[in-house]
Design an enzyme around this catalytic site. Structure first.
Site, short mmCIF file in Angstrom:
data_model
loop_
_atom_site.label_atom_id
_atom_site.label_comp_id
_atom_site.label_asym_id
_atom_site.label_seq_id
_atom_site.Cartn_x
_atom_site.Cartn_y
_atom_site.Cartn_z
CG HIS A 121 -30.49 24.07 70.92
ND1 HIS A 121 -29.72 24.93 71.66
CD2 HIS A 121 -31.53 23.72 71.72
CE1 HIS A 121 -30.25 25.08 72.86
NE2 HIS A 121 -31.35 24.36 72.92
CB SER A 131 -30.44 21.21 74.39
OG SER A 131 -31.78 21.30 73.93
N GLY A 146 -32.49 17.64 76.28
CA GLY A 146 -31.24 18.19 76.78
C GLY A 146 -31.17 18.12 78.30
#
Length: 405
Positions: A191, A186, A62
Site C-alpha cells: 500500500h 491497511s 488492515g
C-alpha cells in the site's frame, strides 16, 4: 524460459523504507520501549492530519482495522448476529472481518465498470437486523458514497469505509476516510503508506476512538493520564477505589491488536514521502488507463470520473466476453515476460469455500463472479517508470497479436 528483455522485470509491489525511518528504528532498538508508544502516537496524529479527521487509532493489520471498527458498534446498540452489508467482490479480509466481529455479512453484487458495490441493490437486502454498510473502495476507486450515505441515513445505519486500498483517494472534493462514521485502512507492504504489517482506523467521533483504543488492548479501560498517553498499553500502576488493579479491568470483549514502534517508525517515513508516492502512482495509473483504451473490447479497466481521484493501489485488467482466451492464459504469458500480477479477488460468498455455510449459490452475484474468473491486476507502484509501463503495454499487445486480435 528466456524473457523478451532479460534486464526488465515488472514487479507487483514495493516497500519504501526511508533514511529517517531507519534512524527511528535505531532509536527504538536502543531504547527500552519497542511496543506501542510515542512513534505509534505520532503516526496516529500525522495520519489523522493527512486524511483530515480528528482521530486515528493504529492496530496490527488492515483486517483488524475492519474488525475493531465493526466491534465499536456494540457500544452503540448493535447485537451479535446483526447484519453488515458488504460488496461480494473484495479481498477476503472484508468478509472475514465481519464474521470475526460477530456479525453476519450480507453480500451485494458489484458494478463491473467500477468494481465497487452496486448501490441500486443495497436496499433490497436491508432487514431489521441490518446495522451497517461497509463499502469497499476497491483498487483505490471511490465507491458511490453519496447514495450509500443517503441509504444509511434513511435506515439509521452506520457506514464504515473499507479504505484498505484507497490511500489518497478523493470523492467529490472530500478525502476518502471522511465520508462515513469510520474508515479502516491497511498498512500492508503493497500500500501507499506502509508499516510492513499494520492497519489504522480513522474517525471524527472521539467516543468511537476511545472504544477503539480499548478494543485493541483486550477491552482494557482506564482514563488516567498515564493510560491515555500510553494508549491502553497496560502500564498503569494505579488502582480503583476498591483496590482492583486497573491493568486487569476489561470493560468489553476486546482483541490484542496493537502496533509496535518499529512498524510505526517505518510508517512515519512513508508519511513524509506520501505526496511523492501518490503523485508517481497517479501518474502511472493515468498513463496505463490512457494506453489501455486501444485494447477495448478485448480487455478493459476502470476509469477515473471527473469528480474523483483514484488513490492507486494497482491497475486492474478485465478480460472481455467476446474473446477466445482466458485470464489465466494472459497471466501465464505476462509471467513469462517477467510481469508479475495477481487475480482480481473473488466473489466471497460464491467463489470462496470458507463462506459456503452462508448458503449462497453460484450465479447470485454475476458481476463479482465474472471479475473473479476474468480479472487480474498489476502494480503501479513508485518504483515503476515509463519503460516498465510501456513494456507491459507492449507485452499485452504482442499477446493479442498472437491471438490475432
Amino acid at each position: 524460459m528466456k524473457l523478451e528483455r532479460e534486464t526488465l522485470r515488472v514487479s507487483f509491489g514495493t516497500m519504501s523504507i526511508t533514511d529517517s525511518a531507519k534512524k527511528r528504528i535505531k532509536q527504538v532498538l536502543e531504547s527500552s520501549r519497542v511496543s506501542l508508544g510515542k512513534y505509534a502516537r505520532e503516526f496516529e496524529s500525522r495520519f489523522a492530519n493527512l486524511i483530515g479527521v480528528k482521530e486515528a487509532v493504529v492496530v496490527s493489520s488492515g483486517t483488524d482495522a475492519d474488525v475493531l471498527a465493526l466491534s465499536v458498534l456494540y457500544d452503540f446498540g448493535a447485537q451479535r448476529g446483526d447484519e453488515v452489508i458488504v460488496p461480494a467482490l473484495s479481498f477476503v479480509a472484508t468478509g472475514n472481518a465481519v464474521l470475526h466481529a460477530g456479525f453476519k455479512p450480507v453480500f451485494v453484487d458489484i458494478e463491473r465498470r467500477t468494481l465497487n458495490i452496486n448501490v441500486s441493490k443495497i436496499e433490497q437486502v436491508i432487514t431489521k437486523k441490518t446495522k451497517a454498510i461497509m463499502p469497499v473502495h476497491l483498487m483505490g476507486k471511490p465507491a458511490e458514497m453519496d447514495t450509500i450515505n443517503e441509504i444509511a441515513k434513511k435506515y439509521n445505519l452506520f457506514v464504515i469505509e473499507d479504505a484498505a486500498e484507497a490511500h489518497g483517494a478523493v470523492y467529490k472534493g472530500r478525502n476518502i476516510g471522511t465520508l462515513g462514521d469510520m474508515a479502516a485502512y491497511s498498512l500492508y507492504v503493497a500500500h501507499i503508506i506502509s508499516t510492513i504489517e499494520g492497519g489504522i482506523v480513522v474517525t471524527n467521533n472521539s467516543d468511537f476512538a476511545e472504544v477503539l483504543r480499548s478494543l485493541r488492548s483486550h477491552g482494557r479501560f482506564c482514563k488516567c493520564k498515564q493510560c491515555v498517553l500510553n494508549t491502553g498499553t497496560g502500564d498503569c500502576t494505579k488502582r480503583f477505589k476498591d483496590g482492583q488493579d486497573r491493568r486487569f479491568f476489561f470493560e468489553r470483549i476486546g482483541y490484542s491488536s496493537k502496533m509496535n514502534e518499529l512498524e510505526a517508525a517505518i510508517g512515519l517515513g512513508n508519511i513524509e514521502i506520501f505526496s511523492d508516492i501518490l503523485a508517481k502512482r497517479r501518474e502511472n495509473l493515468g498513463y496505463l488507463m490512457e494506453q489501455f483504451e486501444r485494447f477495448s473490447p478485448y480487455l478493459s479497466t476502470i476509469k477515473e470520473e471527473e469528480y474523483e481521484h483514484i488513490g492507486p493501489h494497482a491497475f486492474p485488467v478485465i478480460v472481455g466476453e467476446e474473446v477466445d482466451f482466458t485470464r489465466d492464459e494472459l497471466v501465464d504469458y505476462l509471467k513469462k515476460q517477467g510481469i508479475d500480477s495477481r487475480s482480481l479477488f473473488l466473489s466471497m460468498p460464491t467463489q470462496c469455500p470458507g463462506f459456503e455455510f452462508l448458503d449462497y449459490r453460484l450465479g447470485q452475484f454475476p458481476a463479482a463472479e465474472y471479475i473473479g474468473n476474468n480479472g487480474l491486476h498489476i502494480g503501479v507502484h513508485q518504483n515503476l517508470d515509463k519503460k516498465h509501463l510501456d513494456y507491459f503495454i507492449g507485452a499485452v499487445e504482442k499477446f493479442l497479436m498472437k491471438k490475432e486480435y
